[in-house]
Design a protein around this motif. Structure first.
Motif, mmCIF file in Angstrom:
data_model
loop_
_atom_site.group_PDB
_atom_site.id
_atom_site.type_symbol
_atom_site.label_atom_id
_atom_site.label_comp_id
_atom_site.label_asym_id
_atom_site.label_seq_id
_atom_site.Cartn_x
_atom_site.Cartn_y
_atom_site.Cartn_z
ATOM 1 N N UNK A 151 5.860 81.339 39.664
ATOM 2 C CA UNK A 151 7.291 81.539 39.404
ATOM 3 C C UNK A 151 8.055 80.214 39.433
ATOM 4 N N UNK A 152 7.642 79.300 40.315
ATOM 5 C CA UNK A 152 8.273 77.971 40.338
ATOM 6 C C UNK A 152 7.973 77.220 39.050
ATOM 7 N N UNK B 160 10.791 75.999 36.332
ATOM 8 C CA UNK B 160 10.871 74.579 35.972
ATOM 9 C C UNK B 160 10.730 74.391 34.468
ATOM 10 N N UNK B 161 9.830 75.138 33.850
ATOM 11 C CA UNK B 161 9.647 75.019 32.402
ATOM 12 C C UNK B 161 10.906 75.472 31.663
ATOM 13 N N UNK B 162 11.468 76.614 32.052
ATOM 14 C CA UNK B 162 12.669 77.114 31.377
ATOM 15 C C UNK B 162 13.823 76.124 31.503
ATOM 16 N N UNK B 163 14.015 75.566 32.704
ATOM 17 C CA UNK B 163 15.100 74.607 32.904
ATOM 18 C C UNK B 163 14.889 73.349 32.075
ATOM 19 N N UNK B 164 13.655 72.891 31.985
ATOM 20 C CA UNK B 164 13.355 71.706 31.186
ATOM 21 C C UNK B 164 13.689 71.941 29.716
ATOM 22 N N UNK C 206 7.655 81.008 29.622
ATOM 23 C CA UNK C 206 6.479 80.391 30.258
ATOM 24 C C UNK C 206 5.263 81.294 30.119
ATOM 25 N N UNK C 207 4.089 80.671 29.936
ATOM 26 C CA UNK C 207 2.821 81.368 30.040
ATOM 27 C C UNK C 207 1.807 80.395 30.619
ATOM 28 N N UNK C 208 0.808 80.898 31.332
ATOM 29 C CA UNK C 208 -0.145 80.006 32.002
ATOM 30 C C UNK C 208 -1.223 79.456 31.085
ATOM 31 N N UNK C 209 -1.370 80.031 29.875
ATOM 32 C CA UNK C 209 -2.534 79.726 29.067
ATOM 33 C C UNK C 209 -3.724 80.525 29.561
ATOM 34 N N UNK D 269 -7.225 81.384 31.343
ATOM 35 C CA UNK D 269 -8.048 80.888 32.440
ATOM 36 C C UNK D 269 -7.430 80.909 33.811
ATOM 37 N N UNK D 270 -6.158 81.320 33.946
ATOM 38 C CA UNK D 270 -5.526 81.390 35.264
ATOM 39 C C UNK D 270 -5.100 82.826 35.552
ATOM 40 N N UNK D 271 -5.310 83.239 36.796
ATOM 41 C CA UNK D 271 -4.917 84.576 37.234
ATOM 42 C C UNK D 271 -3.562 84.479 37.916
ATOM 43 N N UNK D 272 -2.634 85.333 37.484
ATOM 44 C CA UNK D 272 -1.304 85.372 38.084
ATOM 45 C C UNK D 272 -1.290 86.473 39.138
ATOM 46 N N UNK D 273 -1.112 86.070 40.393
ATOM 47 C CA UNK D 273 -1.122 87.032 41.491
ATOM 48 C C UNK D 273 0.282 87.555 41.755
ATOM 49 N N UNK D 274 0.352 88.700 42.448
ATOM 50 C CA UNK D 274 1.626 89.251 42.877
ATOM 51 C C UNK D 274 2.135 90.333 41.952
ATOM 52 N N UNK D 275 2.956 91.217 42.479
ATOM 53 C CA UNK D 275 3.454 92.352 41.681
ATOM 54 C C UNK D 275 4.311 91.934 40.488
#
Length: 296
Positions: free
Chosen positions: A12-13, A17-21, A59-62, A64-70
């Motif tokens: 989420x951070x 950060x990406x959106x603000x940039x 934002x998206x992680x691309x 290969x990464x798992x996004x944890x949390x509800x």
């Protein structure tokens, strides 16, 4: 090897950060558009390139990464994301059809480009060729004057050799300018001619990044966009237009000092583009390797 898991506060951070940039560019563009105000330098980033401001902020992680949390479950509304025991992940197997063919082309193009030495002697004359012997009412950026006037602009084109090898610049040359170019690039020869010193080839890293959405991490899309924005500034400062009213001093490529300044800036952009091109190549290879494994 297990894919990395991003804890909810971490991703989420990164998302914020990406959106603000990106809002440093998207918000002013949207405000200008609401006022009906054109910008001869920055509009290009949102009109020539077809990635909408809202998508640029997203934002998206691309892969290969798992996004944890509800909170990660909202990504399930986007194509390609799936839920696993550890969280939400973008499945590389979703890269099929048109996107897979795009990845194959981008891999060929960027690998060929990276294999060549940069040429730094074009001096941005493509923008001059786009207005060469053009009637005043047909000039592309008619809201700003030509710095040297029509006759002076034509004289610069006629006094210098043009070496543009980028088809998407060459296709906008005026008819009288095309025979003056030492190359005749076509869409079919793009892979053969693209070289890493070309300003447009380096701007187009942004295009190839978003064409592979959502498999390219948002931060890499953002890096490519930031490079494109900086390259676009040099592109237009070296153009025949007088952009002093917009805060852009000219790079006077009709002079030896201006050409030297242009080549130095071009070399710096070549250096900045190289790792971005390499990262996009890695993304393409990973996607295509995954498809090969799936088929086997």
């Amino acid at each position: 090897m297990s894919p990395p898991v991003l804890a909810e506060p971490e991703w989420q951070a990164r998302e914020q950060a990406h959106a603000e940039r990106m809002r440093a560019w998207t918000v002013p563009h949207q405000r200008r558009r609401a006022r009906g105000e054109k910008h001869p330098v920055l509009d290009f980033l949102f009109t020539y390139y077809s990635y909408r401001p809202g998508h640029l902020e997203r934002w998206q992680p691309g892969a290969g990464s798992v996004l944890a949390g509800p909170a990660a479950r909202r990504f399930l509304d986007r194509p390609g994301f799936t839920e696993t025991a550890g969280g939400v992940v973008l499945d590389p197997a979703a890269c099929t059809g048109r996107r897979a063919r795009t990845a194959e082309f981008v891999l060929r193009l960027l690998s060929a480009t990276a294999s060549r030495p940069p040429r730094l002697s074009c001096f941005g004359l493509h923008e001059w060729a786009m207005v060469y012997r053009e009637p005043a009412e047909s000039v592309r950026h008619d809201q700003v004057p030509l710095r040297l006037g029509s006759a002076g602009t034509d004289a610069v084109v006629e006094s210098m050799e043009m070496r543009c090898g980028h088809f998407d610049a060459f296709r906008f040359f005026t008819a009288p300018a095309r025979p003056r170019n030492t190359l005749a690039p076509t869409r079919e020869s793009q892979v053969e001619l693209e070289q890493p010193g070309c300003l447009h080839a380096n701007m187009d890293l942004f295009k190839w990044a978003y064409k592979l959405d959502p498999f390219v991490p948002a931060e890499l899309v953002g890096d490519c966009f930031a490079l494109a924005a900086d390259v676009r500034e040099l592109d237009m400062r070296a153009s025949p237009y007088d952009l002093s009213g917009y805060g852009y001093p000219p790079v006077c490529v009709e002079t030896p000092a201006g050409r030297a300044a242009y080549a130095r800036a071009q070399a710096e952009f070549t250096r900045r583009a190289a790792p971005l091109r390499a990262r996009l190549i890695e993304v393409c290879r990973a996607l295509l390797d995954h498809r090969m494994v799936e088929r086997d």
